[in-house]
Design a protein around this motif. Structure first.
Motif, PDB file in Angstrom:
ATOM      1  N   ALA A 233       6.018  12.361  -3.956  1.00  0.00           N
ATOM      2  CA  ALA A 233       5.502  11.419  -4.943  1.00  0.00           C
ATOM      3  C   ALA A 233       4.890  10.166  -4.323  1.00  0.00           C
ATOM      4  O   ALA A 233       5.434   9.593  -3.371  1.00  0.00           O
ATOM      5  N   ASN A 234       3.760   9.760  -4.871  1.00  0.00           N
ATOM      6  CA  ASN A 234       3.202   8.433  -4.620  1.00  0.00           C
ATOM      7  C   ASN A 234       3.969   7.422  -5.468  1.00  0.00           C
ATOM      8  O   ASN A 234       4.641   7.802  -6.437  1.00  0.00           O
ATOM      9  N   PRO A 235       3.868   6.126  -5.162  1.00  0.00           N
ATOM     10  CA  PRO A 235       4.369   5.150  -6.118  1.00  0.00           C
ATOM     11  C   PRO A 235       3.674   5.356  -7.466  1.00  0.00           C
ATOM     12  O   PRO A 235       2.475   5.646  -7.512  1.00  0.00           O
ATOM     13  N   ALA A 236       4.410   5.250  -8.543  1.00  0.00           N
ATOM     14  CA  ALA A 236       3.787   5.384  -9.859  1.00  0.00           C
ATOM     15  C   ALA A 236       2.861   4.211 -10.146  1.00  0.00           C
ATOM     16  O   ALA A 236       1.849   4.361 -10.844  1.00  0.00           O
ATOM     17  N   TYR A 237       3.202   3.049  -9.595  1.00  0.00           N
ATOM     18  CA  TYR A 237       2.408   1.839  -9.807  1.00  0.00           C
ATOM     19  C   TYR A 237       2.254   1.107  -8.486  1.00  0.00           C
ATOM     20  O   TYR A 237       3.245   0.797  -7.815  1.00  0.00           O
TER      21      TYR A 237
END
Length: 347
Positions: A233-237
């Protein structure tokens, strides 16, 4: 306390997980039942409610509010019937399949003096509420760029036929896209222009499953991404300003808790694990600060409280029909941009 008699248009995942728990916990709502075409499941969970055989039966009952939580391509048709029957409505995302449909529903609700809310529950996610607070408090200074992700690793096609059948309502742009777009518009308003790229990446898929859109604001840019091929996962924000940055992983627990059958409450509900705290790296009063900050509590209950106040006390809907119109404006601009390979204006 005045009771709002409420019915659902389906009792699949959204009705069972996102609506019924809050409608039964909030003292201002009375869940009358759901339209169920084949499976008769709602009475298993709520024995005293009704299972309506047809939409006509449902609309003919003493119903005040109807939740339109059917597949996207049916939203316009069903919401219009609900409003013409004199009922208030909550419509799931995506609000409609076109801007024209969204505008027509908004105008019809206004003409009839009815409340029409779009169910953009992700405004009340714990992670987004924390991002909203960091930005509103000016902790990052003048914004330069922001990037929002709603990614998954799911290379297989969905067993739900309506999600994989090529139609105006199918695809990731009208599934996860409305969450990302609504959050961006909630924070920053309607952009001047959009550049979008929409793709199909899964084998045998007939619908889009990858999006990358850039929203153009006068002094900064917002990038929105969603994919089914993100295993790590990438940061969501990710938000960068001239003073600092804030990185926040997706961490809201409400959907998982609801799927387990847990009921929302006003004390511990929507509380993230500390390991999902966002990283704030900025400068305040001449001092550089780099620390994990506490995540705010999320709670979709606030949406239903907003709907209650709108109907009973004529307050503004928590997510207005006009908000849904603007999301559809951005979606249409993304589609056209992807097709033509150029920046499109939203207004």
């Amino acid at each position: 306390m005045q009771k709002i008699k409420t019915a659902l248009l389906s009792y699949g995942m959204s009705g069972k997980v996102f609506h019924a728990p809050f409608l039964t916990v909030h003292p201002g709502f009375e869940l009358l039942g759901s339209w169920e075409r084949s499976k008769k499941a709602i009475q298993v969970d709520y024995p005293t409610v009704k299972s309506y055989a047809t939409l006509t039966d449902l609309l003919g009952d003493d119903v005040d509010l109807v939740v339109v939580n059917t597949p996207v391509e049916t939203h316009y048709e069903y919401a219009k019937q609900v409003l013409l029957a004199g009922k208030h409505a909550i419509v799931e995302k995506a609000f409609t399949t076109t801007v024209t449909q969204a505008q027509e529903l908004a105008a019809l609700a206004k003409e009839k003096g009815l409340k029409l809310a779009v169910f953009q529950n992700r405004r009340w996610d714990s992670d987004f509420k924390t991002v909203q607070k960091v930005i509103s408090e000016g902790l990052l200074g003048e914004l330069v760029e922001a990037e929002f992700h709603f990614d998954r690793y799911n290379p297989l096609l969905s067993p739900k036929q309506h999600k994989e059948t090529a139609s105006d309502g199918a695809g990731i742009l009208k599934d996860l896209g409305p969450h990302l777009i609504d959050q961006a518009l909630c924070l920053f308003g309607l952009p001047k222009a959009v550049f979008g790229d929409v793709r199909i990446t899964r084998a045998h898929s007939l619908v889009d499953d990858w999006i990358d859109a850039t929203l153009f604001y006068p002094d900064f840019r917002v990038r929105l991404k969603a994919s089914f091929f993100v295993r790590e996962a990438n940061p969501a924000y990710t938000i960068h300003g001239k003073k600092g940055s804030f990185l926040k992983p997706r961490g809201d627990v409400q959907e998982d808790e609801l799927k387990l059958g847990n009921k929302p409450n006003q004390t511990t509900w929507g509380t993230e694990s500390d390991e999902n705290r966002g990283l704030l790296h900025t400068e305040m009063d001449g001092k550089v600060i780099k620390e994990k900050i506490k995540t705010l509590q999320g709670n979709y209950y606030a949406f239903f409280e907003g709907v209650y106040q709108a109907i009973v006390h004529d307050a503004q809907e928590p997510v207005m029909a006009q908000d849904g119109v603007q999301v559809m404006q951005v979606i249409e601009a993304i589609i056209q941009s992807s097709q033509e390979g150029k920046v499109m204006h939203c207004l």
